[in-house]
Design a protein around this motif. Structure first.
Motif, PDB file in Angstrom:
ATOM      1  N   ASP A 161     -32.131  30.064   6.946  1.00  0.00           N
ATOM      2  CA  ASP A 161     -32.320  29.240   8.140  1.00  0.00           C
ATOM      3  C   ASP A 161     -32.052  27.761   7.894  1.00  0.00           C
ATOM      4  OD1 ASP A 161     -33.115  31.485   9.570  1.00  0.00           O
ATOM      5  OD2 ASP A 161     -35.231  31.208   9.066  1.00  0.00           O
ATOM      6  N   ILE A 162     -31.625  27.415   6.689  1.00  0.00           N
ATOM      7  CA  ILE A 162     -31.518  26.004   6.322  1.00  0.00           C
ATOM      8  C   ILE A 162     -30.582  25.230   7.239  1.00  0.00           C
ATOM      9  CG2 ILE A 162     -30.597  24.438   4.566  1.00  0.00           C
ATOM     10  CD1 ILE A 162     -31.798  26.237   2.468  1.00  0.00           C
ATOM     11  N   GLN A 178     -31.677  24.749  10.951  1.00  0.00           N
ATOM     12  CA  GLN A 178     -32.848  23.874  10.997  1.00  0.00           C
ATOM     13  C   GLN A 178     -32.487  22.442  10.617  1.00  0.00           C
ATOM     14  OE1 GLN A 178     -35.952  25.782   8.698  1.00  0.00           O
ATOM     15  NE2 GLN A 178     -36.198  27.427  10.188  1.00  0.00           N
ATOM     16  N   LYS A 192     -38.342  23.500  -6.856  1.00  0.00           N
ATOM     17  CA  LYS A 192     -39.130  23.537  -5.626  1.00  0.00           C
ATOM     18  C   LYS A 192     -38.374  22.810  -4.513  1.00  0.00           C
ATOM     19  CE  LYS A 192     -43.364  23.049  -8.394  1.00  0.00           C
ATOM     20  NZ  LYS A 192     -44.551  22.189  -8.631  1.00  0.00           N
ATOM     21  N   LYS A 193     -38.432  23.363  -3.313  1.00  0.00           N
ATOM     22  CA  LYS A 193     -37.802  22.731  -2.157  1.00  0.00           C
ATOM     23  C   LYS A 193     -38.684  22.920  -0.928  1.00  0.00           C
ATOM     24  CE  LYS A 193     -33.042  23.365  -3.759  1.00  0.00           C
ATOM     25  NZ  LYS A 193     -32.744  21.958  -4.048  1.00  0.00           N
ATOM     26  N   LEU A 194     -38.678  21.926  -0.072  1.00  0.00           N
ATOM     27  CA  LEU A 194     -39.420  22.004   1.184  1.00  0.00           C
ATOM     28  C   LEU A 194     -38.534  22.652   2.245  1.00  0.00           C
ATOM     29  CD1 LEU A 194     -41.173  18.515   1.168  1.00  0.00           C
ATOM     30  CD2 LEU A 194     -42.270  20.752   0.895  1.00  0.00           C
ATOM     31  N   ILE A 195     -38.461  23.975   2.171  1.00  0.00           N
ATOM     32  CA  ILE A 195     -37.668  24.729   3.138  1.00  0.00           C
ATOM     33  C   ILE A 195     -38.528  25.864   3.674  1.00  0.00           C
ATOM     34  CG2 ILE A 195     -35.492  24.150   2.010  1.00  0.00           C
ATOM     35  CD1 ILE A 195     -35.511  26.968   0.781  1.00  0.00           C
ATOM     36  N   ASN A 196     -38.040  26.514   4.709  1.00  0.00           N
ATOM     37  CA  ASN A 196     -38.718  27.695   5.235  1.00  0.00           C
ATOM     38  C   ASN A 196     -38.081  28.949   4.631  1.00  0.00           C
ATOM     39  OD1 ASN A 196     -40.620  26.349   6.968  1.00  0.00           O
ATOM     40  ND2 ASN A 196     -38.876  25.752   8.212  1.00  0.00           N
ATOM     41  N   ALA A 197     -36.909  29.293   5.097  1.00  0.00           N
ATOM     42  CA  ALA A 197     -36.177  30.430   4.535  1.00  0.00           C
ATOM     43  C   ALA A 197     -34.750  29.969   4.247  1.00  0.00           C
ATOM     44  CB  ALA A 197     -36.169  31.592   5.517  1.00  0.00           C
TER      45      ALA A 197
END
Length: 586
Positions: free
Chosen positions: A13-14, A17, A5-10
């Protein structure tokens, strides 16, 4: 395998961002300059008459590398993709922003991709008249013996080398002197690490290697590369003794010597554990009569969420100690009190004219040789199919790389080929095959960096040049295209057959393609290349790696297919499939 699990969006886009967040969190220290959006620059660092210090490397090691940008340390950092070198254009953005007219020093870890990309950037800077020097940090004692120290990879020792070079430049030393002091710091710095658990790449969500609950990897690399051996998990004091013995036996400090110490967490190791390691480290040094001049404990060069730690020692003399003590202020490191010019007032505008080429122009088709079944449109379709199949094989390629490398080869190739596909979609309808190759080279290099960027960009450029007199490709021209691509990879990467690299697939591919020219059939040529690449790929399982990150594994690299050879086969297979389909439909 359990997904992480990671707190990312896409995943795609890492990096933008990440950079946006860093700059927003530290607007008094950091800004972004240059069209690539990947050059993080010190607000009050670069200034006229001062050597510009540029650091850089792949993301995922935060706070390295952009976290060390600020007054008194690095003037700019080039930010690559996760675990992948920045591209030459991204490095050039950072160098141009850092240039104060006294030259630029490039500092980075000693990894194949970084060496190729930073060297290409340095060549372009030098051609434009900017004095430039390079230093590759090579502090990891586990990655090569002392007699081959130049082959060692850079891990957390970056911290000390960057600090020394940044201080020297801040004090007004000339370029040659800043370089010499960076090399002196590099020679005085040794590190070794241990990993207890794997990290996972954001694009895959899978651990990039497997390790038992009761095991640890001694000598683990900063990207998840396997170390020198795998042992049963041991108490902290025993682990510290193992790491310290490897460092001290080579450093051989005498009683009364001084060292600087870094106990570095790799991403998910608690400060509780790191301080326990430090406590034992100090006992070891005290017993030898070695003084600690300065020490740092925490996360300074991580590997995403890897569990583990590294120990770094730098042996000091008065000169290195003074540079280590020199004030600096960055998001990741503050030493003393920095005094200097107000933000933005330290330099005049020194923006060099951008050297990035625009879109490749179509070569006029006048007088070009038209014989052959492979038209520019069909060539583009073959390249689009290569991209599709690389993308489909992404996870397999990354799994191969996870065994003997850092687990990102499939992801890197996907990024590069998606960029190629996008570039080809924008190509003029009358663009020649040479023009397409130029377009592909720029797209791949700008998108990827890493080692694959320079290798494939050089391959595409050489291959295109080899057929610059042709509109269409016949069997002989297709074989010439493949042979030139191979030579480009060999010239740029300096690998040879038997080194366990993509060369081991390319060489038999080209040999069989040249044999098939006598048939006069383009499809026979590319199918022969495909079959040669497959045989070469499979043969790499029996080879011991001699180049790249997997070379540090020695005999442990045997029994595994090289991921670069595998991606070569995927590309040639796709080209053959596309050509066969087009001919069947005709």
């Amino acid at each position: 395998m359990t997904k992480t699990k990671k707190l990312i969006n896409a995943p795609e886009d890492i990096i933008p961002q990440l950079i946006a967040g860093m700059v927003a969190a530290h607007p008094d220290m950091l800004t972004v300059e240059g069209p690539t959006g990947r050059a993080v620059v010190a607000v009050d660092g670069p200034r006229d008459g001062k050597v510009g210090v540029v650091v850089g490397g792949g993301s995922g090691h935060e706070p390295a590398f952009a976290g060390y940008v600020g007054r008194g340390l690095a003037d700019a950092a080039a930010v690559g993709n996760i675990f992948a070198s920045p591209s030459p254009e991204q490095i050039l953005d950072a160098a141009r922003a850092a240039d104060g007219g006294a030259g630029v020093l490039l500092l980075y870890g000693n990894y194949t991709g970084d060496v190729m990309n930073f060297t290409m950037a340095a060549e372009e800077l030098a051609a434009a008249g900017t004095p430039v020097r390079q230093v590759q940090v090579a502090d990891d004692v586990a990655s090569a013996p002392v007699e081959r120290r130049g082959e060692r990879r850079g891990i957390a020792g970056d911290f000390f080398v960057f600090k020394v070079a940044g201080a020297a430049a801040d004090l007004g030393e000339p370029l040659a002197r800043v370089e010499a002091l960076a090399r002196k710091a590099n020679d005085a710095t040794l590190s070794m690490g241990v990993a207890l658990g794997a990290c996972s790449l954001p694009q895959t969500g899978k651990p990039n290697f497997e390790i038992g609950d009761d095991e640890m990897e001694i000598g683990m690399g900063l990207h998840g590369e396997p170390g020198i051996r795998r042992d049963k998990l041991a108490p902290a004091d025993q682990v510290t003794d193992t790491l310290m013995e490897a460092i001290l036996s080579e450093m051989a400090p005498a009683q009364g010597d001084r060292v600087a110490v870094l106990v570095n967490g790799l991403g998910s190791t608690s400060l509780v554990e790191l301080y326990i390691l430090f406590a034992r480290l100090k006992q070891v040094l005290d017993a030898r009569g070695i003084a600690i001049h300065r020490s740092w404990v925490g996360e300074y060069a991580t590997s995403l969420e890897m569990a583990g730690a590294s120990i770094t020692l730098m042996r000091l003399d008065d000169e290195l100690a003074a540079l280590l003590d020199h004030p600096c202020r960055t998001p990741a490191l503050t030493v003393g009190t920095v005094e200097g010019a107000a933000a933005g007032s330290a330099r005049s505008a020194r923006k060099a004219a951008g050297s990035a080429e625009g879109p490749a122009r179509a070569t006029p088709a006048v007088a070009l040789i038209r014989e052959g079944a492979i038209t520019p449109a069909l060539f583009r379709a073959m390249m689009q199919r290569a991209g599709d199949e690389i993308i489909a094989a992404r996870d397999w390629l990354s799994e191969l790389d996870g065994v003997i490398g850092d687990g990102d080869h499939g992801i890197t190739m996907e990024i590069g080929w998606k960029a190629v596909q996008g570039a080809l979609e924008n190509a003029p309808g009358d663009e020649t095959i040479e023009g397409c190759c130029k377009r592909m080279a720029k797209a791949f290099l700008d998108a990827v960096g890493a080692s694959s960027g320079p290798l494939y960009a050089t391959a595409f450029l050489r291959a295109g040049a080899a057929v610059s007199d042709r509109l269409n490709l016949d069997a002989g021209a297709l074989a010439a295209w493949l042979a030139a691509a191979l030579q480009g990879v060999r010239d740029r990467g300096r690998a040879e057959p038997g080194d366990k690299t993509m060369i081991d697939a390319w060489v038999p591919a080209v040999a069989r393609a040249q044999e098939a020219v006598a048939t006069g059939a383009e499809l026979a040529v590319i199918e022969a290349a495909r079959d040669g690449a497959e045989a070469g790929m499979k043969a790499t399982a029996d080879l011991e790696a001699r180049r790249g990150r997997s070379a540090k594994l020695g005999a442990r690299s045997k029994g595994h297919i090289d991921p670069g050879a595998a991606s070569t086969w995927v590309i040639l297979r796709a080209m053959a499939t596309a050509l066969a389909g087009a001919q069947a439909a005709a």
